[in-house]
Design an enzyme around this catalytic site. Structure first.
Site, PDB file in Angstrom:
ATOM      1  N   SER A   6     -11.320 -30.487  28.947  1.00  0.00           N
ATOM      2  CA  SER A   6     -11.443 -30.560  27.484  1.00  0.00           C
ATOM      3  C   SER A   6     -10.212 -31.258  26.931  1.00  0.00           C
ATOM      4  O   SER A   6      -9.092 -30.742  27.035  1.00  0.00           O
ATOM      5  CB  SER A   6     -11.544 -29.153  26.891  1.00  0.00           C
ATOM      6  N   HIS A  30     -15.011 -33.298  28.148  1.00  0.00           N
ATOM      7  CA  HIS A  30     -15.473 -32.458  27.041  1.00  0.00           C
ATOM      8  C   HIS A  30     -14.677 -32.826  25.788  1.00  0.00           C
ATOM      9  O   HIS A  30     -13.438 -32.821  25.796  1.00  0.00           O
ATOM     10  CB  HIS A  30     -15.262 -30.989  27.416  1.00  0.00           C
ATOM     11  N   ASP A  32     -14.085 -31.993  21.851  1.00  0.00           N
ATOM     12  CA  ASP A  32     -14.279 -30.964  20.827  1.00  0.00           C
ATOM     13  C   ASP A  32     -14.075 -31.546  19.437  1.00  0.00           C
ATOM     14  O   ASP A  32     -12.952 -31.910  19.073  1.00  0.00           O
ATOM     15  CB  ASP A  32     -13.261 -29.831  21.028  1.00  0.00           C
ATOM     16  N   MET A  34     -13.978 -30.629  15.561  1.00  0.00           N
ATOM     17  CA  MET A  34     -13.840 -29.479  14.644  1.00  0.00           C
ATOM     18  C   MET A  34     -13.575 -30.011  13.245  1.00  0.00           C
ATOM     19  O   MET A  34     -12.768 -30.927  13.079  1.00  0.00           O
ATOM     20  CB  MET A  34     -12.673 -28.597  15.074  1.00  0.00           C
ATOM     21  N   HIS A  63     -18.954 -31.700  21.822  1.00  0.00           N
ATOM     22  CA  HIS A  63     -19.228 -30.350  21.328  1.00  0.00           C
ATOM     23  C   HIS A  63     -18.877 -30.316  19.848  1.00  0.00           C
ATOM     24  O   HIS A  63     -17.701 -30.369  19.480  1.00  0.00           O
ATOM     25  CB  HIS A  63     -18.361 -29.375  22.153  1.00  0.00           C
ATOM     26  N   MET A  65     -18.304 -28.589  16.623  1.00  0.00           N
ATOM     27  CA  MET A  65     -18.025 -27.331  15.912  1.00  0.00           C
ATOM     28  C   MET A  65     -17.843 -27.692  14.447  1.00  0.00           C
ATOM     29  O   MET A  65     -16.724 -27.711  13.909  1.00  0.00           O
ATOM     30  CB  MET A  65     -16.763 -26.679  16.504  1.00  0.00           C
ATOM     31  N   MET A 133     -20.286 -20.119  25.063  1.00  0.00           N
ATOM     32  CA  MET A 133     -18.877 -20.012  24.678  1.00  0.00           C
ATOM     33  C   MET A 133     -18.288 -18.712  25.222  1.00  0.00           C
ATOM     34  O   MET A 133     -18.866 -17.635  25.042  1.00  0.00           O
ATOM     35  CB  MET A 133     -18.720 -20.045  23.151  1.00  0.00           C
ATOM     36  N   GLY A 138     -12.788 -22.613  17.929  1.00  0.00           N
ATOM     37  CA  GLY A 138     -11.781 -22.975  16.940  1.00  0.00           C
ATOM     38  C   GLY A 138     -10.457 -23.421  17.535  1.00  0.00           C
ATOM     39  O   GLY A 138      -9.804 -24.297  16.979  1.00  0.00           O
ATOM     40  N   PHE A 139     -10.092 -22.834  18.651  1.00  0.00           N
ATOM     41  CA  PHE A 139      -8.784 -23.146  19.214  1.00  0.00           C
ATOM     42  C   PHE A 139      -8.821 -23.142  20.729  1.00  0.00           C
ATOM     43  O   PHE A 139      -9.581 -22.362  21.324  1.00  0.00           O
ATOM     44  CB  PHE A 139      -7.741 -22.120  18.743  1.00  0.00           C
ATOM     45  N   GLY A 140      -8.020 -24.000  21.333  1.00  0.00           N
ATOM     46  CA  GLY A 140      -7.830 -23.937  22.775  1.00  0.00           C
ATOM     47  C   GLY A 140      -6.825 -22.836  23.095  1.00  0.00           C
ATOM     48  O   GLY A 140      -6.202 -22.248  22.199  1.00  0.00           O
ATOM     49  N   GLY A 141      -6.695 -22.534  24.362  1.00  0.00           N
ATOM     50  CA  GLY A 141      -5.658 -21.611  24.797  1.00  0.00           C
ATOM     51  C   GLY A 141      -5.938 -20.139  24.552  1.00  0.00           C
ATOM     52  O   GLY A 141      -5.030 -19.314  24.646  1.00  0.00           O
ATOM     53  N   ASP A 171     -17.314 -22.471  28.308  1.00  0.00           N
ATOM     54  CA  ASP A 171     -16.215 -23.123  27.601  1.00  0.00           C
ATOM     55  C   ASP A 171     -15.325 -22.077  26.939  1.00  0.00           C
ATOM     56  O   ASP A 171     -15.785 -21.329  26.082  1.00  0.00           O
ATOM     57  CB  ASP A 171     -16.838 -24.051  26.539  1.00  0.00           C
ATOM     58  N   GLY A 172     -14.059 -22.071  27.358  1.00  0.00           N
ATOM     59  CA  GLY A 172     -13.066 -21.215  26.713  1.00  0.00           C
ATOM     60  C   GLY A 172     -12.358 -20.306  27.693  1.00  0.00           C
ATOM     61  O   GLY A 172     -12.988 -19.473  28.342  1.00  0.00           O
ATOM     62  N   GLY A 173     -11.057 -20.509  27.847  1.00  0.00           N
ATOM     63  CA  GLY A 173     -10.257 -19.639  28.707  1.00  0.00           C
ATOM     64  C   GLY A 173     -10.561 -19.776  30.181  1.00  0.00           C
ATOM     65  O   GLY A 173     -10.330 -18.849  30.952  1.00  0.00           O
ATOM     66  N   GLY A 193      -9.526 -26.733  29.241  1.00  0.00           N
ATOM     67  CA  GLY A 193      -8.565 -27.538  28.500  1.00  0.00           C
ATOM     68  C   GLY A 193      -7.151 -27.246  28.937  1.00  0.00           C
ATOM     69  O   GLY A 193      -6.543 -27.987  29.720  1.00  0.00           O
TER      70      GLY A 193
HETATM   71  C1  DX5 Z   1     -12.735 -24.035  21.772  1.00  0.00           C
HETATM   72  C2  DX5 Z   1     -13.183 -25.353  22.375  1.00  0.00           C
HETATM   73  C3  DX5 Z   1     -12.895 -25.447  23.820  1.00  0.00           C
HETATM   74  C4  DX5 Z   1     -11.417 -25.514  24.148  1.00  0.00           C
HETATM   75  C5  DX5 Z   1     -11.180 -24.921  25.505  1.00  0.00           C
HETATM   76  O1  DX5 Z   1     -13.133 -23.935  20.461  1.00  0.00           O
HETATM   77  O2  DX5 Z   1     -14.577 -25.515  22.201  1.00  0.00           O
HETATM   78  O3  DX5 Z   1     -13.557 -26.545  24.408  1.00  0.00           O
HETATM   79  O4  DX5 Z   1     -10.932 -26.831  24.140  1.00  0.00           O
HETATM   80  O5  DX5 Z   1      -9.826 -24.825  25.681  1.00  0.00           O
HETATM   81  P1  DX5 Z   1      -9.176 -23.819  26.744  1.00  0.00           P
HETATM   82  O6  DX5 Z   1      -9.673 -24.220  28.086  1.00  0.00           O
HETATM   83  O7  DX5 Z   1      -7.717 -24.034  26.539  1.00  0.00           O
HETATM   84  O8  DX5 Z   1      -9.634 -22.426  26.371  1.00  0.00           O
HETATM   85 ZN    ZN Z   2     -15.662 -27.055  23.461  1.00  0.00          ZN
END
Ligand code: DX5
Ligand code: ZN
Length: 218
Positions: A6, A30, A32, A34, A63, A65, A133, A138-141, A171-173, A193
């Site tokens: 991502s 991927h 994102d 937003m 993706h 959002m 999901m 909304g946020f990575g990490g 997707d996520g974490g 990501g």
């Molecule tokens: C979250 C995004 C994810 C994000 C994943 O809203 O849709 O794609 O980039 O990031 P990580 O892998 O850091 O959780």
């Molecule tokens: Zn995503």
């Protein structure tokens, strides 16, 4: 098993180089988008997809959002998106999925961790990808929510029961540990990501996630 880095976690000032740093370990990218409305954060839009299209042949997995994805589908397709994924939570799903297909893109549908699988079931005969999901968007990490693995297993069971072949993406974490758990539950595509782009060697990080996932499956 496919790995989808991502780019939200990449260095936007050196995006092309950062993507090359993952090398052959990326099966798709991927992307994102937003909008500051559907989610509080703002990231990137179709102009960046157009630039990515010139920089890579990788499948661009977009993706959205955003509160009004219908306003953006044409621009993402024209920019070179290979697949476009929309959230069931924004509504108008029937028409959005039809328009994505009509634009010649692969059709993706996604749902937030709190949304039950039953909300998407009636659309699953028309999707190429179901994105589950594993964090609130909304946020990575953020940290992986393990309860979504039950949803993954239900989606795998639904797909088997109905004889469908859509891919299940998460997707996520995702890192080597959570990716292994997701792979064991039946996921086909792992989005990661932070675990890839924040690592000193993104290619080695992606390889580690893939290997952990393959080990968990065998
Ligand atoms: C979250 C995004 C994810 C994000 C994943 O809203 O849709 O794609 O980039 O990031 P990580 O892998 O850091 O959780
Ligand atoms: Zn995503």
């Amino acid at each position: 098993m496919k790995i989808a880095p991502s780019i939200l976690a990449a260095d936007f000032a050196h995006l092309g180089d950062h993507i090359k740093a993952v090398g052959s370990e990326a099966d798709l990218l991927h992307v994102d988008a937003m909008d500051g409305h559907y989610v509080p954060n703002i990231s990137i839009g179709s102009p960046v997809v157009a630039s990515l299209r010139k920089a890579t042949d990788l499948y661009l997995d977009c993706h959205l959002m955003v509160a009004n994805p219908g306003d953006l589908l044409d621009a993402f397709a024209a920019a070179g998106a290979d697949g476009i994924t929309v959230h069931v939570e924004v509504g108008d799903t029937d028409s959005l999925l039809r328009r994505i297909a009509d634009l010649g893109c692969k059709v993706g549908l996604t749902l937030e961790p709190a949304t039950p699988l039953s909300e998407v079931e009636k659309f699953l005969d028309r999707v190429d990808t179901l994105l589950i999901m594993s964090v609130k968007t909304g946020f990575g990490g953020q940290s992986f929510i393990p309860e979504v693995l039950d949803k993954v297993k239900s989606a795998v069971a639904w797909r088997d029961h109905h004889g469908r072949s859509f891919e299940i993406e998460i997707d996520g974490g995702i890192n080597a540990e959570t990716g292994a758990a997701a792979a064991a539950a039946g996921v086909d595509i792992l989005v990661a990501g932070t675990a890839i782009f924040a690592a000193p060697d993104p290619q080695a990080a992606a390889r580690g996630i893939r290997q952990a996932a393959l080990d968990a499956r065998s």
